[in-house]
Design a protein around this motif. Structure first.
Motif, PDB file in Angstrom:
ATOM      1  N   GLN G  24      16.942   3.337  -3.703  1.00 14.28           N
ATOM      2  CA  GLN G  24      17.236   2.075  -4.416  1.00 14.28           C
ATOM      3  C   GLN G  24      18.279   1.249  -3.655  1.00 14.28           C
ATOM      4  O   GLN G  24      18.193   0.016  -3.604  1.00 14.28           O
ATOM      5  CB  GLN G  24      17.741   2.366  -5.841  1.00 14.28           C
ATOM      6  CG  GLN G  24      16.738   3.084  -6.734  1.00 14.28           C
ATOM      7  CD  GLN G  24      15.713   2.144  -7.393  1.00 14.28           C
ATOM      8  OE1 GLN G  24      15.414   1.071  -6.891  1.00 14.28           O
ATOM      9  NE2 GLN G  24      15.161   2.607  -8.500  1.00 14.28           N
ATOM     10  N   LEU G  27      16.562  -0.505  -0.853  1.00 13.87           N
ATOM     11  CA  LEU G  27      15.732  -1.608  -1.363  1.00 13.87           C
ATOM     12  C   LEU G  27      16.590  -2.812  -1.753  1.00 13.87           C
ATOM     13  O   LEU G  27      16.208  -3.956  -1.519  1.00 13.87           O
ATOM     14  CB  LEU G  27      14.925  -1.151  -2.581  1.00 13.87           C
ATOM     15  CG  LEU G  27      13.782  -0.176  -2.311  1.00 13.87           C
ATOM     16  CD1 LEU G  27      13.162   0.266  -3.633  1.00 13.87           C
ATOM     17  CD2 LEU G  27      12.720  -0.789  -1.411  1.00 13.87           C
ATOM     18  N   ARG G  38       5.809  -4.095  -1.978  1.00 15.80           N
ATOM     19  CA  ARG G  38       4.795  -3.547  -2.894  1.00 15.80           C
ATOM     20  C   ARG G  38       4.891  -2.053  -3.108  1.00 15.80           C
ATOM     21  O   ARG G  38       4.608  -1.552  -4.178  1.00 15.80           O
ATOM     22  CB  ARG G  38       3.395  -3.853  -2.345  1.00 15.80           C
ATOM     23  CG  ARG G  38       3.070  -5.312  -2.194  1.00 15.80           C
ATOM     24  CD  ARG G  38       3.120  -6.033  -3.506  1.00 15.80           C
ATOM     25  NE  ARG G  38       2.617  -7.389  -3.371  1.00 15.80           N
ATOM     26  CZ  ARG G  38       2.879  -8.346  -4.243  1.00 15.80           C
ATOM     27  NH1 ARG G  38       3.649  -8.112  -5.311  1.00 15.80           N
ATOM     28  NH2 ARG G  38       2.405  -9.543  -4.063  1.00 15.80           N
ATOM     29  N   TRP G  39       5.165  -1.290  -2.068  1.00 14.21           N
ATOM     30  CA  TRP G  39       5.172   0.168  -2.181  1.00 14.21           C
ATOM     31  C   TRP G  39       6.071   0.740  -1.102  1.00 14.21           C
ATOM     32  O   TRP G  39       6.407   0.072  -0.128  1.00 14.21           O
ATOM     33  CB  TRP G  39       3.762   0.742  -2.047  1.00 14.21           C
ATOM     34  CG  TRP G  39       3.079   0.359  -0.779  1.00 14.21           C
ATOM     35  CD1 TRP G  39       2.267  -0.712  -0.581  1.00 14.21           C
ATOM     36  CD2 TRP G  39       3.203   1.008   0.491  1.00 14.21           C
ATOM     37  NE1 TRP G  39       1.873  -0.768   0.733  1.00 14.21           N
ATOM     38  CE2 TRP G  39       2.424   0.277   1.417  1.00 14.21           C
ATOM     39  CE3 TRP G  39       3.887   2.135   0.938  1.00 14.21           C
ATOM     40  CZ2 TRP G  39       2.324   0.633   2.759  1.00 14.21           C
ATOM     41  CZ3 TRP G  39       3.793   2.499   2.280  1.00 14.21           C
ATOM     42  CH2 TRP G  39       3.006   1.744   3.168  1.00 14.21           C
ATOM     43  N   LEU G  40       6.429   2.018  -1.250  1.00 12.36           N
ATOM     44  CA  LEU G  40       7.153   2.702  -0.182  1.00 12.36           C
ATOM     45  C   LEU G  40       6.686   4.144  -0.121  1.00 12.36           C
ATOM     46  O   LEU G  40       6.124   4.685  -1.088  1.00 12.36           O
ATOM     47  CB  LEU G  40       8.669   2.630  -0.376  1.00 12.36           C
ATOM     48  CG  LEU G  40       9.297   3.335  -1.568  1.00 12.36           C
ATOM     49  CD1 LEU G  40       9.472   4.838  -1.318  1.00 12.36           C
ATOM     50  CD2 LEU G  40      10.661   2.718  -1.813  1.00 12.36           C
ATOM     51  N   GLU G  41       6.928   4.744   1.033  1.00 10.61           N
ATOM     52  CA  GLU G  41       6.660   6.165   1.243  1.00 10.61           C
ATOM     53  C   GLU G  41       7.920   6.786   1.858  1.00 10.61           C
ATOM     54  O   GLU G  41       8.436   6.285   2.858  1.00 10.61           O
ATOM     55  CB  GLU G  41       5.483   6.338   2.209  1.00 10.61           C
ATOM     56  CG  GLU G  41       5.166   7.810   2.483  1.00 10.61           C
ATOM     57  CD  GLU G  41       4.045   7.997   3.481  1.00 10.61           C
ATOM     58  OE1 GLU G  41       3.598   6.977   4.068  1.00 10.61           O
ATOM     59  OE2 GLU G  41       3.630   9.147   3.689  1.00 10.61           O
TER      60      GLU G  41
ATOM     61  N   ARG I  46       5.862   8.761  -2.835  1.00 11.94           N
ATOM     62  CA  ARG I  46       5.716   7.311  -2.719  1.00 11.94           C
ATOM     63  C   ARG I  46       6.297   6.626  -3.948  1.00 11.94           C
ATOM     64  O   ARG I  46       6.642   7.277  -4.935  1.00 11.94           O
ATOM     65  CB  ARG I  46       4.230   6.935  -2.596  1.00 11.94           C
ATOM     66  CG  ARG I  46       3.615   7.404  -1.283  1.00 11.94           C
ATOM     67  CD  ARG I  46       2.110   7.175  -1.253  1.00 11.94           C
ATOM     68  NE  ARG I  46       1.567   7.629   0.008  1.00 11.94           N
ATOM     69  CZ  ARG I  46       1.169   6.822   1.002  1.00 11.94           C
ATOM     70  NH1 ARG I  46       1.214   5.512   0.844  1.00 11.94           N
ATOM     71  NH2 ARG I  46       0.727   7.315   2.139  1.00 11.94           N
ATOM     72  N   ALA I  47       6.410   5.292  -3.888  1.00 14.38           N
ATOM     73  CA  ALA I  47       6.822   4.546  -5.075  1.00 14.38           C
ATOM     74  C   ALA I  47       6.117   3.201  -5.088  1.00 14.38           C
ATOM     75  O   ALA I  47       5.839   2.616  -4.041  1.00 14.38           O
ATOM     76  CB  ALA I  47       8.338   4.350  -5.094  1.00 14.38           C
ATOM     77  N   HIS I  48       5.814   2.734  -6.287  1.00 12.00           N
ATOM     78  CA  HIS I  48       5.289   1.385  -6.507  1.00 12.00           C
ATOM     79  C   HIS I  48       6.498   0.492  -6.777  1.00 12.00           C
ATOM     80  O   HIS I  48       7.365   0.847  -7.567  1.00 12.00           O
ATOM     81  CB  HIS I  48       4.326   1.409  -7.695  1.00 12.00           C
ATOM     82  CG  HIS I  48       3.728   0.080  -7.992  1.00 12.00           C
ATOM     83  ND1 HIS I  48       2.755  -0.495  -7.202  1.00 12.00           N
ATOM     84  CD2 HIS I  48       3.988  -0.814  -8.981  1.00 12.00           C
ATOM     85  CE1 HIS I  48       2.420  -1.670  -7.702  1.00 12.00           C
ATOM     86  NE2 HIS I  48       3.152  -1.890  -8.781  1.00 12.00           N
ATOM     87  N   VAL I  54      12.192   0.097  -7.430  1.00  9.17           N
ATOM     88  CA  VAL I  54      11.173   1.097  -7.747  1.00  9.17           C
ATOM     89  C   VAL I  54      10.714   0.900  -9.188  1.00  9.17           C
ATOM     90  O   VAL I  54      11.523   0.983 -10.124  1.00  9.17           O
ATOM     91  CB  VAL I  54      11.725   2.529  -7.571  1.00  9.17           C
ATOM     92  CG1 VAL I  54      10.754   3.558  -8.139  1.00  9.17           C
ATOM     93  CG2 VAL I  54      11.996   2.814  -6.092  1.00  9.17           C
ATOM     94  N   HIS I  56       7.848   2.683 -10.396  1.00 10.78           N
ATOM     95  CA  HIS I  56       7.645   4.092 -10.722  1.00 10.78           C
ATOM     96  C   HIS I  56       7.395   4.891  -9.452  1.00 10.78           C
ATOM     97  O   HIS I  56       6.846   4.383  -8.480  1.00 10.78           O
ATOM     98  CB  HIS I  56       6.500   4.302 -11.733  1.00 10.78           C
ATOM     99  CG  HIS I  56       5.203   3.695 -11.336  1.00 10.78           C
ATOM    100  ND1 HIS I  56       4.787   2.472 -11.785  1.00 10.78           N
ATOM    101  CD2 HIS I  56       4.217   4.155 -10.522  1.00 10.78           C
ATOM    102  CE1 HIS I  56       3.606   2.190 -11.280  1.00 10.78           C
ATOM    103  NE2 HIS I  56       3.237   3.187 -10.501  1.00 10.78           N
ATOM    104  N   TRP I  57       7.803   6.154  -9.468  1.00  8.78           N
ATOM    105  CA  TRP I  57       7.578   7.095  -8.371  1.00  8.78           C
ATOM    106  C   TRP I  57       6.185   7.668  -8.495  1.00  8.78           C
ATOM    107  O   TRP I  57       5.707   7.888  -9.606  1.00  8.78           O
ATOM    108  CB  TRP I  57       8.614   8.228  -8.427  1.00  8.78           C
ATOM    109  CG  TRP I  57       9.997   7.738  -8.193  1.00  8.78           C
ATOM    110  CD1 TRP I  57      10.898   7.342  -9.129  1.00  8.78           C
ATOM    111  CD2 TRP I  57      10.621   7.538  -6.920  1.00  8.78           C
ATOM    112  NE1 TRP I  57      12.059   6.906  -8.519  1.00  8.78           N
ATOM    113  CE2 TRP I  57      11.915   7.021  -7.166  1.00  8.78           C
ATOM    114  CE3 TRP I  57      10.230   7.737  -5.594  1.00  8.78           C
ATOM    115  CZ2 TRP I  57      12.803   6.697  -6.149  1.00  8.78           C
ATOM    116  CZ3 TRP I  57      11.107   7.429  -4.573  1.00  8.78           C
ATOM    117  CH2 TRP I  57      12.379   6.914  -4.859  1.00  8.78           C
ATOM    118  N   GLN I  58       5.516   7.912  -7.351  1.00  9.16           N
ATOM    119  CA  GLN I  58       4.194   8.554  -7.348  1.00  9.16           C
ATOM    120  C   GLN I  58       4.273   9.744  -6.398  1.00  9.16           C
ATOM    121  O   GLN I  58       4.349   9.568  -5.186  1.00  9.16           O
ATOM    122  CB  GLN I  58       3.119   7.573  -6.871  1.00  9.16           C
ATOM    123  CG  GLN I  58       2.872   6.432  -7.832  1.00  9.16           C
ATOM    124  CD  GLN I  58       1.780   5.496  -7.300  1.00  9.16           C
ATOM    125  OE1 GLN I  58       1.885   4.947  -6.217  1.00  9.16           O
ATOM    126  NE2 GLN I  58       0.724   5.332  -8.087  1.00  9.16           N
TER     127      GLN I  58
END
Lengths: 68, 68, 68, 68, 68, 68, 68, 68, 68, 68, 68, 68
Positions: G24, G27, G38-41, I46-48, I54, I56-58
């Motif tokens: 966070q 970000l 849009r997304w992160l890994e 990953r996260a959206h 963030v 939500h986390w995936q």
């Protein structure tokens, strides 16, 4: 360049001096049987040790050459 | 050679001069407590930067030595 | 150091001399537009070949710098 | 089991007979200085060749043991 | 910092609470025998399951410490 | 050993009996055209299945030999 | 969504509290200059250690954002 | 063969005897619910240790079978 | 434990709260159709993102369960 | 099939048209000196760019053929 | 070519038609802000699915361009 | 989207025509038993060769679908 076909070979050379020299040693021998070598990629860097020191570097490279 | 058992340790050395010298620095210190080091494999090559230049190289190697 | 945020860029430099010099060449150009470069990691070591020898090394590094 | 801490070591053993036996040889020597070995993972399987045949297998394993 | 030599060890800790706590548990035990730990990298995150839920997290980290 | 240059080839052998025997089968055929094979590394272990059982193992190895 | 083009950047954030908070933090700073993330890994989870404990987590993520 | 569609499953079997036997044990159980298994690839070779020896091998394989 | 056969499935769960909670959410749903889940390994985090944060986390995990 | 031994070569072909056509171009040239090619695996997909567009695809494949 | 420095960016493009077209879509947008793009490497090939079919391909490429 | 749980399956399809068509063939068969397929990632691209040419492409993809 767009109509070339390349073949790759993987070779390992050794040198007491440096990583770069180990690669050159491998190329010197490979160039006796392979023409038209174009590029290489280092894939493994190792060393043989004696008395707590590097005795010689052993470097493995993938070499690309033009298929005539 | 067929009846040896090896153990591996991973160490990182630093040098302002070159990648090879960073490895030698790590070996110099490791050889004080480890006998019979036989080979190493470079697993990571990094550098610390200052003023837009390499201040020193930091090279990590996996070292194999004979278990007596 | 605990409140820094870093961004990474990947660059490739070339040198007829050595792997280390290829990295320094890339840093020299990148430092014109990037301040506060802190560290790098070598991610690919290649060479362009001519006449069966290394014509120049091409080394790719991931560089981390502080986001102000 | 939830409150154990494990440490890992990487060892290489050799055998003229089989991959499994090379691992057992490495364990036999390692168990002289390490108690409480719990599991291993094979990470590299190599062989030394002589006269076009396997002279001995050299198998590297990462071994986990309980830190007392 | 340029003249330090580091050694790495790989350890696994467990916690019913969180991934971060499993790492702290491993450090707490390792710090009894290792001084001067500087950094770690998480290399594996697993969990033991019971009744369809996480019973405890098992996190493996590679820890670097200064070789005196 | 410091002035040797090695070349690598990748071969796959098959056996109904074991992983080790599949490697030996590949070496037996390769040794007809390659002298001076020194070491190998297993890079892939597969099996062909029939009637829910292993019909034969298919093992791929990278073999290094001295370039004369 | 089918006609979007994304660009990726890799950033590292730090936090004394948790892995999630380190992301966070990264970000929060990146969002000042990048819109439409849009997304992160997560690609690397490290920690800086002091006195045998985690002083702060350092987490690297690859972030994808829409190229307008 | 050109119009087949395959699905893959990953299974782990155990054996006190050998790596090959651990794979066969996994196939024996899997074949009760899966028909038409065609090939497998070994993806992980581990062992459970007791008293400084291998108590049983645990081998994980990815199995491909024809989707009818 | 030596005579068990395990099967693995790969699942992804989501959570606004934490990485650990995303895994628990995936387990809660998977446990409705799978009995005897024993362990998991996190394979992707990953996260959206929404509004530079963030949302939500995936988290993707490979879960092993006993094949009865 | 159980008594075959395979050898692998790695080749790169180019095409202005498609990834598949670049592979076919490499096979067309390789088949002049290699008989009994059985399968291939794509290991690298690159492209040379001109004026902001793909000028030609460069695809590298590992090809397996029967050793007679 | 020996004195060039390259920078790399990673981009993702989409297309309902083909993998190649998804790459071209990404290049078309990237070329608006980046001059002198020289090569690319495909690093990830994904697809978004609808009604059991590919709705559009999403292909990620690493692009190298000359740093002026 | 934040409360979905996904499961992944790995499938291989074949086509004489193209890489994309091999994926579509696999999806066509998989969609008979799996609803709600959302995305896929290509993980392996191979081809079966006959007479020095590609006889059919064999493409393996990991498919994610919503667990109801």
């Amino acid at each position: 360049m767009s109509d070339h076909v390349y073949k790759h070979v993987e070779i390992t050379g050794s040198s007491e001096k440096s990583i770069e020299d180990a690669v050159q040693k491998a190329l010197a021998k490979a160039s006796k049987s392979i023409d038209n070598m174009r590029w290489l990629e280092v894939v493994d860097t190792r060393a043989h040790l004696e008395n707590g020191q590097v005795a010689h570097w052993q470097v493995t490279a993938k070499v690309g050459f033009t298929l005539e």
